[in-house]
Scaffold this motif. Structure first.
Motif, PDB file in Angstrom:
ATOM      1  N   ILE A   4       0.878  -1.250  -0.093  1.00 54.73           N
ATOM      2  CA  ILE A   4      -0.064   0.151  -0.073  1.00 54.73           C
ATOM      3  C   ILE A   4       0.797   1.343   0.068  1.00 54.73           C
ATOM      4  CG2 ILE A   4      -1.861  -1.080   1.208  1.00 54.73           C
ATOM      5  CD1 ILE A   4      -1.091   0.496   3.730  1.00 54.73           C
ATOM      6  N   TRP A   5       2.021   0.952   0.110  1.00 52.29           N
ATOM      7  CA  TRP A   5       3.020   2.345   0.508  1.00 52.29           C
ATOM      8  C   TRP A   5       4.595   1.816   0.109  1.00 52.29           C
ATOM      9  CZ3 TRP A   5       6.811   4.302   3.627  1.00 52.29           C
ATOM     10  CH2 TRP A   5       6.926   5.877   3.812  1.00 52.29           C
ATOM     11  N   TYR A  21       2.573  -3.178   3.814  1.00 51.92           N
ATOM     12  CA  TYR A  21       1.554  -4.028   3.835  1.00 51.92           C
ATOM     13  C   TYR A  21       0.737  -3.945   4.800  1.00 51.92           C
ATOM     14  CZ  TYR A  21       4.460  -6.211   0.111  1.00 51.92           C
ATOM     15  OH  TYR A  21       5.405  -6.576  -0.977  1.00 51.92           O
ATOM     16  N   SER A  22      -0.697  -4.035   4.679  1.00 54.56           N
ATOM     17  CA  SER A  22      -1.483  -4.109   5.950  1.00 54.56           C
ATOM     18  C   SER A  22      -1.344  -5.568   6.527  1.00 54.56           C
ATOM     19  CB  SER A  22      -2.921  -3.994   5.423  1.00 54.56           C
ATOM     20  OG  SER A  22      -3.372  -2.672   5.061  1.00 54.56           O
TER      21      SER A  22
END
Length: 286
Positions: A4-5, A21-22
């Motif tokens: 995600i980043w 990541y989550s």
């Protein structure tokens, strides 16, 4: 998992490129709202108060109103903020792990090394393990400046965002201001009760019973429709007296210790004698 980043962990002159990541996901059954009268799907629309038109999400900006004036903030405005443009996770300090209050822990993320060589990543991980320290870091994500704890979980670095100090409420309860006398015997019995429940924590040994029951209910309704008899599916509901006020604390402690010990003894005998478990299952099915 999908990153995600992307950015870099920085401490001193050391730079560790990482992907974020989550680390968690919601396992709840996905439900939506319907009209009780006819089952029609309920949907929400974003409607402009001035022209009454439905506004697509991509045409929506945000605004701040101080009571007299309104300032509209566009997506370009947010993107122009220096902290939003930063792709660095800056280590502010290394603190003893026990100093991080569990109450302040929020969303967790896994960090994956994002370079040809993971040496700097592994070095930081091993250093945190060896020193029993947690890194306090600052970074920006989704239009917010975040404070986070960087710690080790197995072979992976985990970034866990922290609530800011002013986001944690103080607990001031008048009932705790009163002087409460605890006898040595009460403390001894309470410690015995704790000991009788003592175990090594294994998260996989616990399940979300509500979600399991909800899935059972959905499957039963899919098969039987609205004619479903829930008492036949789940049994009759009995009111529990668990929330009743304890009148005699000593009696309650003694009874709890005895019941817990008996339950542990039965579990131990079942594990040592598999045939006993089978006989219990047979008698239950009968």
């Amino acid at each position: 998992m999908r990153a995600i980043w992307k950015g870099a962990l920085t401490f001193g002159l050391v730079n560790v490129p990482v992907k974020v990541y989550s680390a968690t996901e919601d396992h709840d059954v996905s439900l939506h709202q319907v009209h009780a009268a006819d089952g029609g799907r309920i949907r929400y629309q974003r409607i402009c108060e001035l022209d009454g038109e439905v506004v697509p999400y991509q045409e929506i900006d945000r605004a701040y109103d101080d009571g007299e004036r309104t300032v509209i903030l566009t997506k370009s405005d947010f993107a122009s903020l220096p902290s939003e443009r930063s792709r660095e996770i800056d280590v502010v300090e290394f603190v003893p792990s026990e100093q991080v209050d569990l109450l302040t822990l929020d969303k967790a993320y896994y960090l994956e090394p994002d370079s040809a060589s993971p040496k700097a990543y592994v070095l930081l991980r091993k250093t945190l393990e060896q020193t029993d320290r947690t890194a306090i870091v600052r970074f920006s994500l989704r239009q917010k400046t975040r404070l986070a704890a960087l710690r080790v979980r197995g072979e992976v670095l985990v970034l866990q965002t922290l609530l800011w100090a002013d986001e944690v409420r103080d607990a001031a309860f008048p009932s705790l201001d009163e002087s409460v006398r605890i006898s040595a015997k009460e403390l001894e019995l309470s410690a015995s009760l704790v000991e009788s429940f003592s175990s090594d924590f294994d998260p996989s040994a616990f399940t979300d019973e509500y979600q399991q029951e909800l899935r059972t209910l959905i499957d039963a309704k899919l098969e039987q429709g609205d004619a479903l008899d829930t008492s036949a599916t789940f049994g009759t509901h009995e009111e529990s007296d668990a929330g009743a006020e304890v009148i005699d604390l000593m009696d309650a402690l003694r009874a709890s210790v005895e019941r817990s010990r008996a339950a542990r003894k039965n579990d131990a005998s079942s594990e040592s004698d598999p045939s006993a478990t089978k006989s219990v299952k047979k008698s239950a099915s009968a």
